[in-house]
Design a protein around this motif. Structure first.
Motif, PDB file in Angstrom:
ATOM      1  N   GLY A   1       0.787  -0.809  -0.289  1.00  0.00           N
ATOM      2  CA  GLY A   1      -0.186   0.016   0.118  1.00  0.00           C
ATOM      3  C   GLY A   1       0.505   1.295   0.345  1.00  0.00           C
ATOM      4  O   GLY A   1       0.192   2.562   0.208  1.00  0.00           O
ATOM      5  N   LEU A   2       2.185   1.161  -0.697  1.00  0.00           N
ATOM      6  CA  LEU A   2       2.919   2.278  -0.413  1.00  0.00           C
ATOM      7  C   LEU A   2       3.030   2.891  -2.032  1.00  0.00           C
ATOM      8  O   LEU A   2       4.380   3.716  -2.095  1.00  0.00           O
ATOM      9  CB  LEU A   2       4.475   1.796   0.647  1.00  0.00           C
ATOM     10  N   ASP A   3       2.296   2.829  -2.689  1.00  0.00           N
ATOM     11  CA  ASP A   3       2.056   3.197  -3.648  1.00  0.00           C
ATOM     12  C   ASP A   3       1.743   4.727  -4.090  1.00  0.00           C
ATOM     13  O   ASP A   3       1.783   5.148  -4.877  1.00  0.00           O
ATOM     14  CB  ASP A   3       1.566   1.894  -4.903  1.00  0.00           C
ATOM     15  N   SER A   4       0.897   4.816  -2.990  1.00  0.00           N
ATOM     16  CA  SER A   4       0.495   6.291  -3.093  1.00  0.00           C
ATOM     17  C   SER A   4      -0.004   6.994  -1.691  1.00  0.00           C
ATOM     18  O   SER A   4       0.640   6.207  -0.602  1.00  0.00           O
ATOM     19  CB  SER A   4      -1.401   5.665  -4.141  1.00  0.00           C
ATOM     20  N   PRO A   5       0.092   8.078  -1.132  1.00  0.00           N
ATOM     21  CA  PRO A   5      -0.013   8.969  -0.808  1.00  0.00           C
ATOM     22  C   PRO A   5      -1.782   8.697   0.351  1.00  0.00           C
ATOM     23  O   PRO A   5      -1.281   8.445   1.481  1.00  0.00           O
ATOM     24  CB  PRO A   5      -0.038  10.485  -1.364  1.00  0.00           C
ATOM     25  N   HIS A   6      -2.322   7.738  -0.073  1.00  0.00           N
ATOM     26  CA  HIS A   6      -3.540   7.392   0.568  1.00  0.00           C
ATOM     27  C   HIS A   6      -3.291   5.883   1.028  1.00  0.00           C
ATOM     28  O   HIS A   6      -3.718   5.428   2.225  1.00  0.00           O
ATOM     29  CB  HIS A   6      -5.236   7.415  -0.457  1.00  0.00           C
ATOM     30  N   GLY A   7      -2.500   5.115  -0.053  1.00  0.00           N
ATOM     31  CA  GLY A   7      -2.182   3.823   0.466  1.00  0.00           C
ATOM     32  C   GLY A   7      -1.601   3.993   2.161  1.00  0.00           C
ATOM     33  O   GLY A   7      -1.575   2.861   3.069  1.00  0.00           O
ATOM     34  N   VAL A   8      -0.818   5.195   2.062  1.00  0.00           N
ATOM     35  CA  VAL A   8      -0.142   4.913   3.436  1.00  0.00           C
ATOM     36  C   VAL A   8      -1.094   5.360   4.803  1.00  0.00           C
ATOM     37  O   VAL A   8      -0.759   4.124   5.696  1.00  0.00           O
ATOM     38  CB  VAL A   8       1.037   6.159   3.086  1.00  0.00           C
ATOM     39  N   TRP A   9      -2.407   4.917   4.656  1.00  0.00           N
ATOM     40  CA  TRP A   9      -3.106   5.429   5.922  1.00  0.00           C
ATOM     41  C   TRP A   9      -3.635   4.205   5.882  1.00  0.00           C
ATOM     42  O   TRP A   9      -4.943   3.911   6.608  1.00  0.00           O
ATOM     43  CB  TRP A   9      -3.959   6.777   5.641  1.00  0.00           C
ATOM     44  N   GLU A  10      -3.278   2.839   5.895  1.00  0.00           N
ATOM     45  CA  GLU A  10      -3.951   1.557   5.589  1.00  0.00           C
ATOM     46  C   GLU A  10      -3.733   1.438   6.886  1.00  0.00           C
ATOM     47  O   GLU A  10      -2.806   1.351   7.038  1.00  0.00           O
ATOM     48  CB  GLU A  10      -3.497   0.473   4.123  1.00  0.00           C
ATOM     49  N   PRO A  11      -4.369   0.519   7.692  1.00  0.00           N
ATOM     50  CA  PRO A  11      -4.376   0.284   9.132  1.00  0.00           C
ATOM     51  C   PRO A  11      -3.127  -0.691   9.278  1.00  0.00           C
ATOM     52  O   PRO A  11      -2.332  -0.289  10.275  1.00  0.00           O
ATOM     53  CB  PRO A  11      -5.705  -0.705   9.382  1.00  0.00           C
ATOM     54  N   ARG A  12      -2.474  -1.087   8.426  1.00  0.00           N
ATOM     55  CA  ARG A  12      -1.516  -2.187   8.984  1.00  0.00           C
ATOM     56  C   ARG A  12      -0.353  -0.926   8.615  1.00  0.00           C
ATOM     57  O   ARG A  12       0.300  -0.887   9.637  1.00  0.00           O
ATOM     58  CB  ARG A  12      -0.973  -2.640   7.228  1.00  0.00           C
ATOM     59  N   THR A  13       0.259   0.076   7.893  1.00  0.00           N
ATOM     60  CA  THR A  13       0.810   1.392   8.062  1.00  0.00           C
ATOM     61  C   THR A  13       0.717   1.278   9.308  1.00  0.00           C
ATOM     62  O   THR A  13       1.749   2.600   9.556  1.00  0.00           O
ATOM     63  CB  THR A  13       0.931   1.303   6.760  1.00  0.00           C
ATOM     64  N   VAL A  14      -0.383   1.922   9.397  1.00  0.00           N
ATOM     65  CA  VAL A  14      -0.740   2.629  10.840  1.00  0.00           C
ATOM     66  C   VAL A  14      -0.322   2.500  12.064  1.00  0.00           C
ATOM     67  O   VAL A  14       0.480   2.950  12.922  1.00  0.00           O
ATOM     68  CB  VAL A  14      -2.106   3.207  11.001  1.00  0.00           C
ATOM     69  N   PHE A  15      -0.607   0.920  12.216  1.00  0.00           N
ATOM     70  CA  PHE A  15      -0.090  -0.035  13.591  1.00  0.00           C
ATOM     71  C   PHE A  15       1.557  -0.134  13.079  1.00  0.00           C
ATOM     72  O   PHE A  15       2.314   0.013  14.538  1.00  0.00           O
ATOM     73  CB  PHE A  15      -0.754  -0.642  13.393  1.00  0.00           C
ATOM     74  N   VAL A  16       2.377   0.188  12.165  1.00  0.00           N
ATOM     75  CA  VAL A  16       3.548  -0.733  11.513  1.00  0.00           C
ATOM     76  C   VAL A  16       3.944   0.170  12.568  1.00  0.00           C
ATOM     77  O   VAL A  16       4.924   0.297  12.758  1.00  0.00           O
ATOM     78  CB  VAL A  16       3.872  -1.047  11.025  1.00  0.00           C
ATOM     79  N   SER A  17       3.454   1.444  12.093  1.00  0.00           N
ATOM     80  CA  SER A  17       4.396   3.083  12.294  1.00  0.00           C
ATOM     81  C   SER A  17       4.163   3.148  13.710  1.00  0.00           C
ATOM     82  O   SER A  17       5.154   3.783  14.343  1.00  0.00           O
ATOM     83  CB  SER A  17       3.304   4.110  11.644  1.00  0.00           C
ATOM     84  N   MET A  18       3.182   2.770  14.575  1.00  0.00           N
ATOM     85  CA  MET A  18       3.244   3.232  16.320  1.00  0.00           C
ATOM     86  C   MET A  18       3.621   2.373  17.131  1.00  0.00           C
ATOM     87  O   MET A  18       4.640   2.826  17.617  1.00  0.00           O
ATOM     88  CB  MET A  18       1.462   2.801  16.584  1.00  0.00           C
ATOM     89  N   VAL A  19       3.944   1.580  16.214  1.00  0.00           N
ATOM     90  CA  VAL A  19       5.230   0.055  16.613  1.00  0.00           C
ATOM     91  C   VAL A  19       6.422   0.453  16.334  1.00  0.00           C
ATOM     92  O   VAL A  19       6.992   0.468  17.575  1.00  0.00           O
ATOM     93  CB  VAL A  19       4.767  -1.398  16.957  1.00  0.00           C
ATOM     94  N   ALA A  20       6.461   1.404  15.302  1.00  0.00           N
ATOM     95  CA  ALA A  20       7.965   1.948  15.244  1.00  0.00           C
ATOM     96  C   ALA A  20       7.833   2.626  16.301  1.00  0.00           C
ATOM     97  O   ALA A  20       9.865   3.292  16.363  1.00  0.00           O
ATOM     98  CB  ALA A  20       8.115   2.498  14.083  1.00  0.00           C
ATOM     99  N   VAL A  21       7.667   3.896  16.586  1.00  0.00           N
ATOM    100  CA  VAL A  21       7.330   5.248  17.337  1.00  0.00           C
ATOM    101  C   VAL A  21       7.920   4.234  19.146  1.00  0.00           C
ATOM    102  O   VAL A  21       8.395   4.988  20.106  1.00  0.00           O
ATOM    103  CB  VAL A  21       6.360   6.069  17.283  1.00  0.00           C
ATOM    104  N   LEU A  22       7.302   3.445  19.654  1.00  0.00           N
ATOM    105  CA  LEU A  22       7.227   3.003  20.609  1.00  0.00           C
ATOM    106  C   LEU A  22       8.963   1.912  20.610  1.00  0.00           C
ATOM    107  O   LEU A  22       9.536   2.690  21.725  1.00  0.00           O
ATOM    108  CB  LEU A  22       6.269   1.705  20.970  1.00  0.00           C
TER     109      LEU A  22
END
Length: 306
Positions: free
Chosen positions: A20-41
């Motif tokens: 889902g990283l082929d477009s700006p909207h795809g970045v906001w898919e649940p999978r990417t959102v949760f991965v980014s949260m874990v990365a911040v932690l």
């Protein structure tokens, strides 16, 4: 054959498109959102360790807790830190990835380069707030640099992890390895003397004699005979201070020497201005007198130099 080849190609798109990283909207898919949260932690402990090592070398009124403070912060980082991870992901990491993907589609260049550019710009904007509140360009530069490093690291880790088969374990593994690596490198740097831990200068009572000032018109004179005179200095006890928050008085002073420079102290009895001890700071060429006041958990410091 031709049709089968086309269909086969459509079933095997690129890794970035699958995640889902082929477009700006795809970045906001649940999978990417949760991965980014874990990365911040997971980046949090490493950032605390780095801050601890840096503070050990920097001048400070009190001795730094060092990287070991991360052990006390862990409950906060992984419990209370969850809301902070959500905010960091939603308002920092994901917008950075979205803009970087958009720029990569519109302009020449790889995602990585645009992530670094966007993170730098976003950190520069955010750093304006502490610069305005806490003291100008001197604050802006380190906040911008540290913000750029942290945001770029989390965004790049998120982008890389979502292309893996087990993104969450990937982020956790990278976070743990980075924390261990920081401790190893930092301990080696201080242990070999490559970097020296800060300590206040060791002084004698005679070294303190003279006139000290706060840079705002307040002076404190320490005499050889043990007498002291405070003029227009800041008073910690506001009920006896002058209307503008300043304090004046006279009295005596004594110096308590200790082989441990952190335990040196100066007792100043100048009327009702300061009810407790002062500590030593600064350097041998530019010593400082430090007085702690306010909230014990987050104190303010009144500093005099000579």
């Amino acid at each position: 054959m031709g049709e089968g080849h086309v269909n086969g190609s459509e079933k095997r798109p690129s890794a970035l498109r699958v995640k889902g990283l082929d477009s700006p909207h795809g970045v906001w898919e649940p999978r990417t959102v949760f991965v980014s949260m874990v990365a911040v932690l997971m980046v949090g402990p490493t950032a605390v360790e780095l801050t601890g090592f840096v503070e050990m070398a920097g001048e400070s009124p009190t001795r730094s807790d060092g990287p070991g403070i991360v052990l006390l912060w862990l409950p906060f980082l992984f419990c209370v830190g969850v809301p902070a991870a959500v905010l960091g992901a939603v308002f920092g990491v994901l917008p950075t990835l979205s803009v970087a993907v958009w720029m990569a589609r519109r302009c020449a260049g790889r995602h990585v380069r645009w992530i670094l550019v966007v993170a730098s710009c976003w950190a520069a904007a955010v750093a304006l707030w502490p610069a305005v509140v806490d003291g100008g360009p001197g604050i802006w530069l380190p906040v911008w640099l540290s913000g750029t490093v942290v945001l770029s690291t989390v965004a790049l880790l998120t982008r890389w992890a979502v292309t893996r088969g087990r993104p969450y374990w990937t982020v956790v593994g990278v976070g743990l390895m980075s924390a261990v690596a920081v401790v190893a490198v930092g301990s080696l740097a201080y242990g070999t003397g490559l970097v020296e831990e800060y300590a206040p200068p060791g002084v004698h009572a005679s070294d303190l004699v003279g006139t000290w000032n706060d840079g705002h018109g307040g002076t404190l004179r320490l005499g050889k005979e043990g007498r002291t005179v405070a003029t227009n200095t800041r008073g910690e006890r506001w009920e006896v201070a002058l209307p503008d928050g300043r304090c004046e008085g006279s009295g005596t002073w004594t110096f308590e020497r200790n082989d441990n420079p952190w335990l040196q102290s100066v007792n100043i009895d100048a009327g009702d201005c300061w009810p407790e001890q002062w500590t030593l700071g600064g350097t041998a060429g530019r010593p400082k007198l430090n007085y702690e006041y306010g909230d014990p958990d987050s104190p303010d410091w009144y500093v005099l130099t000579r």
